[in-house]
Scaffold this active site. Structure first.
Site, PDB file in Angstrom:
ATOM      1  N   VAL A  79       0.958  -1.252   0.115  1.00 55.57           N
ATOM      2  CA  VAL A  79      -0.030   0.034  -0.110  1.00 55.57           C
ATOM      3  C   VAL A  79       0.878   1.167   0.020  1.00 55.57           C
ATOM      4  CG1 VAL A  79      -1.868   1.205   1.067  1.00 55.57           C
ATOM      5  CG2 VAL A  79      -1.841  -1.351   1.073  1.00 55.57           C
ATOM      6  N   PRO A  80       1.164   1.829  -1.117  1.00 56.90           N
ATOM      7  CA  PRO A  80       2.441   2.612  -1.455  1.00 56.90           C
ATOM      8  C   PRO A  80       2.211   3.830  -0.679  1.00 56.90           C
ATOM      9  CG  PRO A  80       0.888   2.662  -3.255  1.00 56.90           C
ATOM     10  CD  PRO A  80       0.326   1.709  -2.312  1.00 56.90           C
ATOM     11  N   CYS A  81       2.419   4.100   0.410  1.00 58.17           N
ATOM     12  CA  CYS A  81       2.591   5.247   1.164  1.00 58.17           C
ATOM     13  C   CYS A  81       3.650   6.277   0.679  1.00 58.17           C
ATOM     14  CB  CYS A  81       2.482   5.181   2.600  1.00 58.17           C
ATOM     15  SG  CYS A  81       3.854   4.097   3.116  1.00 58.17           S
ATOM     16  N   HIS A  82       4.623   5.598  -0.009  1.00 55.87           N
ATOM     17  CA  HIS A  82       5.697   6.374  -0.431  1.00 55.87           C
ATOM     18  C   HIS A  82       5.478   7.286  -1.514  1.00 55.87           C
ATOM     19  CE1 HIS A  82       5.877   2.707  -2.935  1.00 55.87           C
ATOM     20  NE2 HIS A  82       6.209   3.446  -3.770  1.00 55.87           N
ATOM     21  N   ARG A  83       4.219   7.010  -2.152  1.00 54.02           N
ATOM     22  CA  ARG A  83       3.861   7.753  -3.100  1.00 54.02           C
ATOM     23  C   ARG A  83       3.083   8.984  -2.907  1.00 54.02           C
ATOM     24  NH1 ARG A  83       1.351   2.626  -6.415  1.00 54.02           N
ATOM     25  NH2 ARG A  83       3.308   1.800  -6.789  1.00 54.02           N
TER      26      ARG A  83
END
Length: 184
Positions: free
Chosen positions: A147-151
Site C-alpha cells: 500500500v504505497p505510502c511512499h507515493r
C-alpha cells in the site's frame, strides 16, 4: 494457513531481501497484514511481539504459506522492476476508520510511477481539510510498499516524511521512475 483454535487466524511471517533492506512480511488467513522495514533481528523481534499483542496469537515463521510465498515473490518482482501492481489479498485488521479509508484509496487510486499530495488524498476521501490526518494515516500504514505510502508527497514539491526513512522513500520513488536514481 490453518486456524489456531480459540485465538482465531494464525499469523505467519517471512523475511525477504529488497533494494531497501530486509522486509518482514506477515500474513493471516485473510491476507498480508504487515510489512516492516529494516527487519534485522532486533526490529523483527519487536515487530513480531507487537503483532502477537495486536492479533492475539504468536506469529510463526511460515515462508511456504501460500499468501507469504506469493508476497515474497511479488516483492522480489517489484524490486527487480518486473511488477508494478501487487495482487495480494490484504488483511486490514491492523487499521480502521479514516486511516483505512485513506489507505484503501491510496492502494486503488495512485498507480505505480505517480504521486499524490496529502491534501489531494484528503479530498479524494471526502475530507478536504484533513491533509495532516492523511499524513498520520501514512505513518500508521501497516502495509508499506504494497500500500504505497511512499507515493504521497507535499503539495509544494517536497518529499514529505516516511516511516521507513527519507532515503528509503527516495529509493522507492526512484525505482518507480518518479525521482532520478542516486548517483552514489
Amino acid at each position: 494457513m490453518s486456524r489456531d483454535g480459540e485465538y482465531g487466524a494464525r499469523v505467519g511471517w517471512a523475511v525477504v531481501g529488497s533494494g531497501i533492506g530486509p522486509l518482514l512480511l506477515a500474513a493471516t488467513d485473510e491476507g498480508l497484514v504487515n510489512v516492516v522495514f529494516h527487519a534485522g533481528d532486533a526490529v523483527r523481534g519487536r515487530a513480531l511481539e507487537r503483532l502477537a499483542d495486536r492479533l492475539g496469537t504468536a506469529p510463526v515463521e511460515a515462508p511456504d504459506a501460500p499468501v507469504l510465498a506469493a508476497a515474497v515473490r511479488q516483492v522480489e518482482e517489484y524490486f527487480a522492476g518486473r511488477r508494478r501492481d501487487f495482487t495480494l489479498p490484504l488483511d486490514w485488521s491492523l487499521i480502521s476508520g479514516f486511516n483505512r479509508r485513506v489507505l484503501r484509496e491510496l492502494a486503488a487510486g495512485v498507480p505505480y510511477g505517480s504521486v499524490v499530495g496529502y491534501g489531494d488524498l484528503a479530498r479524494r476521501v471526502g475530507q478536504p481539510e484533513a491533509a495532516q490526518a492523511v499524513g498520520a494515516a501514512m505513518g500508521a500504514n501497516p502495509l508499506p510498499v504494497v500500500v504505497p505510502c511512499h507515493r504521497v508527497v507535499e503539495s509544494g514539491g517536497g518529499i514529505g516524511g516516511f516511516g521507513g526513512g527519507l532515503e528509503t522513500k527516495r529509493r522507492l520513488l526512484a525505482l518507480e521512475g518518479v525521482l532520478p536514481e542516486p548517483l552514489f
